[in-house]
Scaffold this motif. Sequence first.
Motif, PDB file in Angstrom:
ATOM      1  N   LYS A 131      -3.244   7.039   4.244  1.00 62.22           N
ATOM      2  CA  LYS A 131      -3.630   8.353   4.632  1.00 62.22           C
ATOM      3  C   LYS A 131      -5.219   8.364   4.564  1.00 62.22           C
ATOM      4  CE  LYS A 131      -3.301  13.309   4.477  1.00 62.22           C
ATOM      5  NZ  LYS A 131      -3.044  13.680   5.823  1.00 62.22           N
ATOM      6  N   HIS A 132      -5.870   7.881   3.277  1.00 69.20           N
ATOM      7  CA  HIS A 132      -6.985   8.190   2.857  1.00 69.20           C
ATOM      8  C   HIS A 132      -7.851   6.886   2.866  1.00 69.20           C
ATOM      9  CE1 HIS A 132      -5.979  12.267   1.302  1.00 69.20           C
ATOM     10  NE2 HIS A 132      -4.988  11.429   0.661  1.00 69.20           N
ATOM     11  N   GLY A 133      -7.325   5.695   3.211  1.00 68.84           N
ATOM     12  CA  GLY A 133      -8.169   4.586   3.273  1.00 68.84           C
ATOM     13  C   GLY A 133      -8.208   3.943   2.103  1.00 68.84           C
ATOM     14  N   VAL A 134      -8.248   2.648   1.755  1.00 72.39           N
ATOM     15  CA  VAL A 134      -8.542   2.036   0.363  1.00 72.39           C
ATOM     16  C   VAL A 134      -9.235   0.497   0.680  1.00 72.39           C
ATOM     17  CG1 VAL A 134      -6.161   0.960   0.706  1.00 72.39           C
ATOM     18  CG2 VAL A 134      -7.132   1.328  -1.389  1.00 72.39           C
ATOM     19  N   PRO A 158      -8.882   5.068   7.136  1.00 76.81           N
ATOM     20  CA  PRO A 158      -8.014   6.228   6.816  1.00 76.81           C
ATOM     21  C   PRO A 158      -7.168   6.156   7.912  1.00 76.81           C
ATOM     22  CG  PRO A 158     -10.307   6.836   6.032  1.00 76.81           C
ATOM     23  CD  PRO A 158     -10.390   5.358   6.756  1.00 76.81           C
ATOM     24  N   ASN A 159      -5.780   6.799   7.793  1.00 79.98           N
ATOM     25  CA  ASN A 159      -5.012   7.015   8.988  1.00 79.98           C
ATOM     26  C   ASN A 159      -4.331   5.838   9.470  1.00 79.98           C
ATOM     27  OD1 ASN A 159      -4.887   9.952   8.659  1.00 79.98           O
ATOM     28  ND2 ASN A 159      -6.833   9.888   9.418  1.00 79.98           N
ATOM     29  N   LEU A 214       0.737  -1.318   0.089  1.00 78.37           N
ATOM     30  CA  LEU A 214       0.028   0.127  -0.039  1.00 78.37           C
ATOM     31  C   LEU A 214       0.889   1.197   0.033  1.00 78.37           C
ATOM     32  CD1 LEU A 214      -2.651  -1.171   2.749  1.00 78.37           C
ATOM     33  CD2 LEU A 214      -2.794  -1.121   0.379  1.00 78.37           C
ATOM     34  N   SER A 215       0.345   2.217  -0.674  1.00 75.50           N
ATOM     35  CA  SER A 215       0.967   3.431  -0.551  1.00 75.50           C
ATOM     36  C   SER A 215       0.898   4.315   0.563  1.00 75.50           C
ATOM     37  CB  SER A 215       0.656   4.165  -1.809  1.00 75.50           C
ATOM     38  OG  SER A 215      -0.588   4.831  -1.920  1.00 75.50           O
TER      39      SER A 215
END
Length: 94
Positions: free
Chosen positions: A66-69, A87-88, A60-61
């Motif tokens: 940071k934004h969730g995926v 996220p986070n 994961l990047s």
Amino acid sequence: GFAIPSEKTFSIPVKPGWKDGTKVTFQNPEDLQDVVFVVRQKKHDLFNRRGDDLVYTCHLSRRDLKHGVNVTIPTMSANEVKLHIQPNSRMVTS
């Protein structure tokens, strides 16, 4: 001694968790030599073994963290598991 050519099919019920080098012995009912098979582990494209566990690594990047995926995790039974990374989230390395 001499060898007598013969043909026989063996069915080996490989069990989850068997490690490289596990031996499976079939005793010959005709009092000849036993037949021994040795399990050899092959490298898998998606999974690595860690002890008795199979591990899948998902890259994961920082943006994903940071934004969730949403990610799709493959399984050995050809099913998939859908997973939402909040996220986070923090990155864990092993």
